[in-house]
Structures are given as structure tokens and as C-alpha cells.
Write an enzyme that holds these catalytic residues in place. Structure first.
Site, PDB file in Angstrom:
ATOM      1  N   HIS A  17      -0.863 -12.515  10.158  1.00  0.00           N
ATOM      2  CA  HIS A  17       0.203 -11.530   9.700  1.00  0.00           C
ATOM      3  C   HIS A  17       0.225 -11.851   8.065  1.00  0.00           C
ATOM      4  O   HIS A  17       0.543 -10.697   7.696  1.00  0.00           O
ATOM      5  CB  HIS A  17       1.540 -12.336  10.313  1.00  0.00           C
ATOM      6  CG  HIS A  17       2.783 -11.642  10.124  1.00  0.00           C
ATOM      7  ND1 HIS A  17       3.389 -10.730  10.866  1.00  0.00           N
ATOM      8  CD2 HIS A  17       3.553 -12.007   9.002  1.00  0.00           C
ATOM      9  CE1 HIS A  17       4.309 -10.433   9.940  1.00  0.00           C
ATOM     10  NE2 HIS A  17       4.605 -11.052   8.980  1.00  0.00           N
ATOM     11  N   GLU A  18       0.399 -12.910   7.511  1.00  0.00           N
ATOM     12  CA  GLU A  18       0.472 -13.020   6.095  1.00  0.00           C
ATOM     13  C   GLU A  18      -0.883 -12.430   5.407  1.00  0.00           C
ATOM     14  O   GLU A  18      -0.608 -12.172   4.295  1.00  0.00           O
ATOM     15  CB  GLU A  18       0.390 -14.486   5.786  1.00  0.00           C
ATOM     16  CG  GLU A  18       1.818 -15.350   6.273  1.00  0.00           C
ATOM     17  CD  GLU A  18       3.144 -14.529   6.002  1.00  0.00           C
ATOM     18  OE1 GLU A  18       3.081 -13.901   4.939  1.00  0.00           O
ATOM     19  OE2 GLU A  18       4.293 -14.523   6.870  1.00  0.00           O
ATOM     20  N   HIS A  21      -0.084  -8.982   4.772  1.00  0.00           N
ATOM     21  CA  HIS A  21       0.625  -8.615   3.427  1.00  0.00           C
ATOM     22  C   HIS A  21      -0.266  -8.821   2.365  1.00  0.00           C
ATOM     23  O   HIS A  21      -0.276  -8.110   1.461  1.00  0.00           O
ATOM     24  CB  HIS A  21       1.757  -9.665   3.327  1.00  0.00           C
ATOM     25  CG  HIS A  21       2.834  -9.551   4.580  1.00  0.00           C
ATOM     26  ND1 HIS A  21       3.489  -8.280   4.738  1.00  0.00           N
ATOM     27  CD2 HIS A  21       3.526 -10.297   5.296  1.00  0.00           C
ATOM     28  CE1 HIS A  21       4.346  -8.412   5.636  1.00  0.00           C
ATOM     29  NE2 HIS A  21       4.443  -9.699   6.040  1.00  0.00           N
TER      30      HIS A  21
END
Length: 369
Positions: A17-18, A21
Site C-alpha cells: 500500500h505504502e 504512494h
């Protein structure tokens, strides 16, 4: 080992998920100061170029620190042009959406891969799953066709879908007629065995299996699941994966909305503790099902993260789009005040989920079977 594997699965969801980003921010030219798995205090860190890679001591998530997420932040002039709030709206939306997108991608990849490798389950009077530690373990096998239980007819060639379902119901009722001696308690064995006739490799096999009472299911069970796996082509697997994901998304959204007005819905909410424990317990007896649960958790994380409230990713996207519509920057003070609502909603869901999880841990468990 189940704890290690469950922890690794959750850590992977956070990292990816990170990473969404992180990769998007790098791609559009933003300055990433830190990429961290878990929250501070930091227990390990290493710098590569302008970015610090770290591991925190609090395993409740992770984060990517991008320069200029706060417009009031003091930034050296030479890097000010790379700050988050200096970027056009489309870049900011891309960077923020990339995190949930990775969770959507993970869920799709796992479900699609499972469909390709395991096939699709079709309803049938054939054994698909034999749970470890149950009466049927070591006696019935995957692929056995249940011809009858205590004389109640089961498998027969040419049955319609409705007939198969009706016979499954009748077979479960027959098993449920067996009773424990004395008071009923979780795990108690019936006083009499069930006579199970199965078709295995074309030969009839007669087995005597003593059902046990399952408190979570509130029934006497043998410990089997019905179904038949059929191969499925990649395009069809993709369509089914997307359909399943859409159904889960609808259920997640409606479930969260119902939490605020339906007491029964609040009882069904689970938090991080519950999700971890369900995954861990499932790993112990069915790795495939554990992977599917991990896919559903990844999908739910993506959906929840897109709710339009700060500090969730959806909140950042909402205010970026509001700026585009209004054609002027939104005062940071306005977003700070609005974020209070988001924090309260997240806190309410966290408390409800944690309370339910504690109740399940100290009660009848999570009924993962």
C-alpha cells in the site's frame, strides 16, 4: 508459525500500500523524505539518496512522508517546487489513489490466481474440504461423493442444482439428529455414529463417523464442506474476480453505513485484531482459504481508505478535487477542522471493532471453519 505467517501477510499489505504512494510520488517528481513500515519510534533506518527507509516499533500501519503535505511547512527554496501542495491536482490525486489501488491490485491478483490454480467451486454432493481435527478427518477424502448418510440419499447422477441443494440440507439434518450424552458442550461427541456411504474412485465405501457438536455453528457436524472444483480460463477468472470484488465492496460500504444506525451491524464489525486472528487460525488448517481472506482484507482496506474523510486517503482526494472544482486552494485550516470528523469516525470504528474482537477472543472465538 501461524503467527509469523499472518504477521508477514499483514506487513506485506502495508508495504505494498505504502509502496503505491511511494512509487507514484517518485514518478511524478515529488520529494519523498521517508518510507516507513510501522509507526515511530523508529527501531531501524537507512538512507538512500534523499529518502530514508525505516521500520517503526508500533506495528499498526506504515506511512510515506512526502515533503510539503502541510502547506505551512517550512521548505528550503531549492526543493519547494517538489512539495506536495505545489503540485497540480492530478498529481496529488494520482499519488494518494496509488495506495488503495495497490490493495485493489493485490486482491484481484490473489483471487484471480486462486481461481486459475484451484478452479471454481460448483455446488455438488461431493466432498471439497475436510477440516483438520474433525470427525471426518482421516476417513472422508476430498473428491468423495456422499451417496447417503444414515440412509438419507445424497449423490446421484443427473441431479439439478435445486435437488443438490435440497439433498445437502437433508443430509445436514440427518447428522444433526445425533445427540451428545448429557448436556451439550462444544466438542462433545454423539452417542451414535453416522453411517456414511461414499463413492471413492468408483467404489462404494461405508464409513462410521461420530459427529461432534460445534458451538459456533450450533450443530452436530462431521467436518466437511460440499462442492466440486472445475477448471476456469484466465478471462473468465478475471471476470469472476472483478464480480466478487464488487460484491465485497458493496457489502463493505453498506456494512459501515449500517454501523451507525443498526445495533446488529455493530456486532458484526471486526478490527485489526480480529482480522489478524482469523487469518492466523485459517492458516493452520487451510492455506488457500487464508490467502482468500487476505485478499478480502486487502480489498476492504482499499474501500475503507477511499471514504472521503481525512486522514483517510479518500479525504485527501476529496479536498484535492474540491480545489479543482472551486479553482482555488482550500485553506488548510478548513481541512484541519474537517479532519476532526474523519478522526472521530475512524476512532468509532476502531473502538467498535476492537471491542467485538476482544469479546470473540474471550468468548466463542471467530468461527473460522
Amino acid at each position: 508459525m501461524s503467527y509469523v505467517l499472518a504477521f508477514a501477510g499483514f506487513a506485506l499489505l502495508i508495504i505494498l500500500h505504502e509502496f503505491g504512494h511511494f512509487a507514484a510520488a517518485k514518478a511524478v517528481g515529488m520529494r519523498v523524505e521517508r518510507f516507513s513500515l510501522f509507526f515511530p519510534p523508529l527501531i531501524a533506518k537507512i538512507r538512500r539518496g534523499e529518502t530514508e527507509y525505516a521500520i517503526g516499533a508500533v506495528p499498526l500501519g506504515g506511512y510515506v512522508k512526502i515533503t510539503g503535505m502541510n502547506p505551512n511547512e517550512r521548505i528550503p527554496p531549492e526543493i519547494a517546487h517538489r512539495a506536495y501542495f505545489k503540485q497540480p491536482v492530478w498529481k496529488r490525486v494520482t499519488v494518494i489513489f496509488a495506495g488503495p489501488f495497490m490493495n485493489f491490485l493485490i486482491a484481484f491478483a490473489i483471487i484471480w490466481a486462486l481461481l486459475l490454480s484451484q478452479g471454481q467451486i460448483r455446488n455438488d454432493l461431493q466432498v471439497d474440504v475436510v477440516d483438520a481435527g474433525t470427525p471426518a478427518a482421516g476417513q472422508l477424502q476430498k473428491g468423495d461423493k456422499i451417496v447417503s448418510i444414515d440412509g438419507q440419499p445424497g449423490y446421484a447422477p443427473g441431479l439439478s442444482a435445486k435437488e443438490i441443494t435440497d439433498r445437502q440440507v437433508q443430509l445436514r439434518r440427518v447428522v444433526a439428529r445425533h445427540k451428545c450424552a448429557g448436556s451439550v458442550a462444544d466438542g462433545c461427541s454423539a452417542t451414535t455414529p453416522a453411517t456414511v456411504v461414499a463413492l471413492r474412485d468408483g467404489k462404494r465405501v461405508v464409513l462410521h463417523i461420530t459427529p461432534k457438536y460445534n458451538a459456533a455453528a450450533k450443530a452436530m457436524l462431521l467436518g466437511i464442506g460440499y462442492g466440486r472444483q472445475v477448471d476456469i480460463a484466465p478471462p473468465a477468472a478475471a471476470r469472476i474476480a472483478v464480480t466478487n470484488m464488487w460484491q465485497v465492496t458493496e457489502a463493505t460500504v453498506s456494512g459501515i453505513v449500517r454501523v451507525f444506525y443498526n445495533p446488529q451491524a455493530r456486532k458484526e464489525v471486526s478490527g485489526v485484531v480480529g482480522s489478524f486472528e482469523v487469518t492466523r487460525q485459517t492458516i493452520k488448517f487451510d492455506e488457500t482459504r487464508a490467502l482468500y481472506i487476505l485478499a478480502l482484507i486487502s480489498l476492504s482496506l482499499a474501500v475503507v481508505n477511499l471514504f472521503p474523510f481525512l486522514p483517510l486517503d479518500g479525504g485527501h482526494i476529496f479536498w484535492a478535487l474540491a480545489e479543482k472544482v472551486l479553482r482555488r486552494p482550500i485553506p488548510f485550516s478548513v481541512m484541519e477542522r474537517a479532519s476532526v470528523v474523519g478522526f472521530m469516525l475512524v476512532a468509532v470504528l476502531f473502538v467498535i471493532g476492537l471491542t467485538n474482537d476482544i469479546g470473540r477472543l474471550t468468548g466463542n472465538g471467530f468461527n473460522v471453519r
